[in-house]
Design a protein around this motif. Sequence first.
Motif, PDB file in Angstrom:
ATOM      1  N   GLU A  52       0.814  -1.219   0.000  1.00 49.36           N
ATOM      2  CA  GLU A  52       0.000   0.000   0.000  1.00 49.36           C
ATOM      3  C   GLU A  52       0.849   1.272   0.000  1.00 49.36           C
ATOM      4  OE1 GLU A  52      -3.082  -0.001  -0.778  1.00 49.36           O
ATOM      5  OE2 GLU A  52      -3.009  -2.184  -0.790  1.00 49.36           O
ATOM      6  N   PRO A  53       1.895   1.394   0.845  1.00 45.46           N
ATOM      7  CA  PRO A  53       2.738   2.603   0.771  1.00 45.46           C
ATOM      8  C   PRO A  53       3.444   2.757  -0.575  1.00 45.46           C
ATOM      9  CG  PRO A  53       3.078   1.479   2.855  1.00 45.46           C
ATOM     10  CD  PRO A  53       2.260   0.562   2.004  1.00 45.46           C
ATOM     11  N   VAL A  54       3.916   1.637  -1.138  1.00 46.33           N
ATOM     12  CA  VAL A  54       4.612   1.722  -2.425  1.00 46.33           C
ATOM     13  C   VAL A  54       3.660   2.196  -3.523  1.00 46.33           C
ATOM     14  CG1 VAL A  54       5.796   0.374  -4.199  1.00 46.33           C
ATOM     15  CG2 VAL A  54       6.315  -0.021  -1.801  1.00 46.33           C
ATOM     16  N   LYS A  55       2.439   1.712  -3.487  1.00 47.42           N
ATOM     17  CA  LYS A  55       1.466   2.127  -4.509  1.00 47.42           C
ATOM     18  C   LYS A  55       1.054   3.588  -4.340  1.00 47.42           C
ATOM     19  CE  LYS A  55      -1.389  -1.210  -3.632  1.00 47.42           C
ATOM     20  NZ  LYS A  55      -2.686  -1.921  -3.659  1.00 47.42           N
ATOM     21  N   VAL A  56       0.807   4.011  -3.108  1.00 47.16           N
ATOM     22  CA  VAL A  56       0.345   5.383  -2.907  1.00 47.16           C
ATOM     23  C   VAL A  56       1.445   6.388  -3.233  1.00 47.16           C
ATOM     24  CG1 VAL A  56       0.970   5.818  -0.483  1.00 47.16           C
ATOM     25  CG2 VAL A  56      -1.167   6.735  -1.391  1.00 47.16           C
TER      26      VAL A  56
ATOM     27  N   ALA B  10      -6.726   4.486  -8.511  1.00 47.45           N
ATOM     28  CA  ALA B  10      -7.305   3.295  -9.150  1.00 47.45           C
ATOM     29  C   ALA B  10      -6.403   2.782 -10.262  1.00 47.45           C
ATOM     30  CB  ALA B  10      -8.695   3.615  -9.692  1.00 47.45           C
ATOM     31  N   PHE B  11      -5.822   3.682 -11.045  1.00 45.86           N
ATOM     32  CA  PHE B  11      -4.956   3.238 -12.138  1.00 45.86           C
ATOM     33  C   PHE B  11      -3.633   2.691 -11.619  1.00 45.86           C
ATOM     34  CE2 PHE B  11      -7.831   5.473 -15.012  1.00 45.86           C
ATOM     35  CZ  PHE B  11      -7.830   4.619 -16.089  1.00 45.86           C
TER      36      PHE B  11
ATOM     37  N   PHE C 131      -8.258  -0.716  -3.229  1.00 46.18           N
ATOM     38  CA  PHE C 131      -7.421  -0.297  -2.108  1.00 46.18           C
ATOM     39  C   PHE C 131      -6.661   0.990  -2.457  1.00 46.18           C
ATOM     40  CE2 PHE C 131      -6.934  -5.144  -1.461  1.00 46.18           C
ATOM     41  CZ  PHE C 131      -8.207  -5.220  -0.933  1.00 46.18           C
ATOM     42  N   SER C 132      -6.043   1.004  -3.620  1.00 49.20           N
ATOM     43  CA  SER C 132      -5.261   2.173  -4.020  1.00 49.20           C
ATOM     44  C   SER C 132      -6.150   3.373  -4.340  1.00 49.20           C
ATOM     45  CB  SER C 132      -4.391   1.832  -5.236  1.00 49.20           C
ATOM     46  OG  SER C 132      -3.494   0.794  -4.926  1.00 49.20           O
TER      47      SER C 132
ATOM     48  N   LEU D 184      -5.554   5.966   4.209  1.00 43.98           N
ATOM     49  CA  LEU D 184      -4.444   5.021   4.088  1.00 43.98           C
ATOM     50  C   LEU D 184      -4.641   3.836   5.025  1.00 43.98           C
ATOM     51  CD1 LEU D 184      -1.427   7.502   3.895  1.00 43.98           C
ATOM     52  CD2 LEU D 184      -2.555   6.315   2.017  1.00 43.98           C
ATOM     53  N   ALA D 185      -5.105   4.125   6.248  1.00 45.09           N
ATOM     54  CA  ALA D 185      -5.377   3.043   7.192  1.00 45.09           C
ATOM     55  C   ALA D 185      -6.498   2.146   6.688  1.00 45.09           C
ATOM     56  CB  ALA D 185      -5.732   3.624   8.564  1.00 45.09           C
ATOM     57  N   GLY D 186      -7.506   2.752   6.060  1.00 49.52           N
ATOM     58  CA  GLY D 186      -8.596   1.960   5.494  1.00 49.52           C
ATOM     59  C   GLY D 186      -8.117   1.049   4.381  1.00 49.52           C
TER      60      GLY D 186
END
Length: 385
Positions: free
Chosen positions: A97-101, A126-127, A176-177, A203-205
């Motif tokens: 999740e951190p890497v994607k955001v 989303a992309f 998620f992203s 982010l927590a969600g």
Amino acid sequence: MVAMVRVGVAAYPLATALAVGLFALYAVPFVLVARSLDYFEREPPPLVLAAFGWGGLVATATAVRADAAAHDLLAKLVSARFASTWGPALTGPTIEEPVKVLGVAVIVLIAGRQINSVVDGFVYGAFVGLGFQVVENVMYAVNAVALAGRGDRVGPVVAVFLLRGFLGGLWSHTLFSALAGAGVAYWVLHPGRRGCELCAAALAGAWGFHALWNSPWLADGFGYGTAGVLAALLLKGTPALLVILLLVRSAGRREAAFYLRKLAGEPKVATERELAALAAGGTRFAARRFAYARGGLKLARCVRRLQRAQARLALDLSRDLPTRAAEHRAEVLAMRQQLEGQGHPEAYAPNNSGSAGGWFWAVGCVGAAVLAVLLAAAIRALGGG
């Protein structure tokens, strides 16, 4: 990442080609939905491609090695059994999740002026997630072929496509992203303490929904076999889907209200009923469907072109671009004249909300039935039934 794909092509050319083709086609509906959400202000294609590329190349390449290292570390700190059972739920979201955001953050740094609403962050997130999801699924498919040990066969690819695509894809990395990206956009638009807090909550969600999906909870399907597994997976995945739907609906209505105010008071440009129809994707589609019922494909296309021209005009007026606004106003009036000539002066549908709701529930019921059939077929393909 490129090296892994190259190895797959060399060892299993047919299976790899099928995996790439299937998941590329699988991404198309996600792309169409994500693009339709930002109806009034479409994001620039280069930035959308950059978001997809970050997820598919940067995020996946980082996550593959980091996930393996974190799994080994967890096994040493706790136990191999704990790492095998709970590792995906703990290390997966913590790393991925951190890497994607970060991909959304990079877009904010490069083109911050493109973030004008929470919907923008949702689309970019989303992309990023879709890129990650597609590439990860291709990797899983090729690995399944290798583990099967039967050569260049397509059976494992189809099984992975059904399981990870149709069952897990509805509430996977794309959602998620998207949630995390919406949080980033909110912080950009509201840089104070509240914006920071809501971004952290988003982010927590995303982390929580990812962890829930990867967790071993309800893995036995309540002891009811295939039907129980299906129910358990729906139970684990539905919360993320509902949260995203509510978020998109709320943010989309706010964005639409902002732009539609620019068209209010000019009946020749947009009537009150047309403004109501433009406010949401379902009502826009209902207006086109009503036109199709009255005058066929030609009339439906006229309504669609009028709606796009109205959206472009609203965007130009919001940005104070008089030259472009004049061009799109002329386009709107020309389309209005065409509709009047076909006896369809307004682009709306009577009883929009009820019609859209009926279609929503119908599609939902059919989708649930198809999902069950696909799950059963995937289990059989894997030799479980």
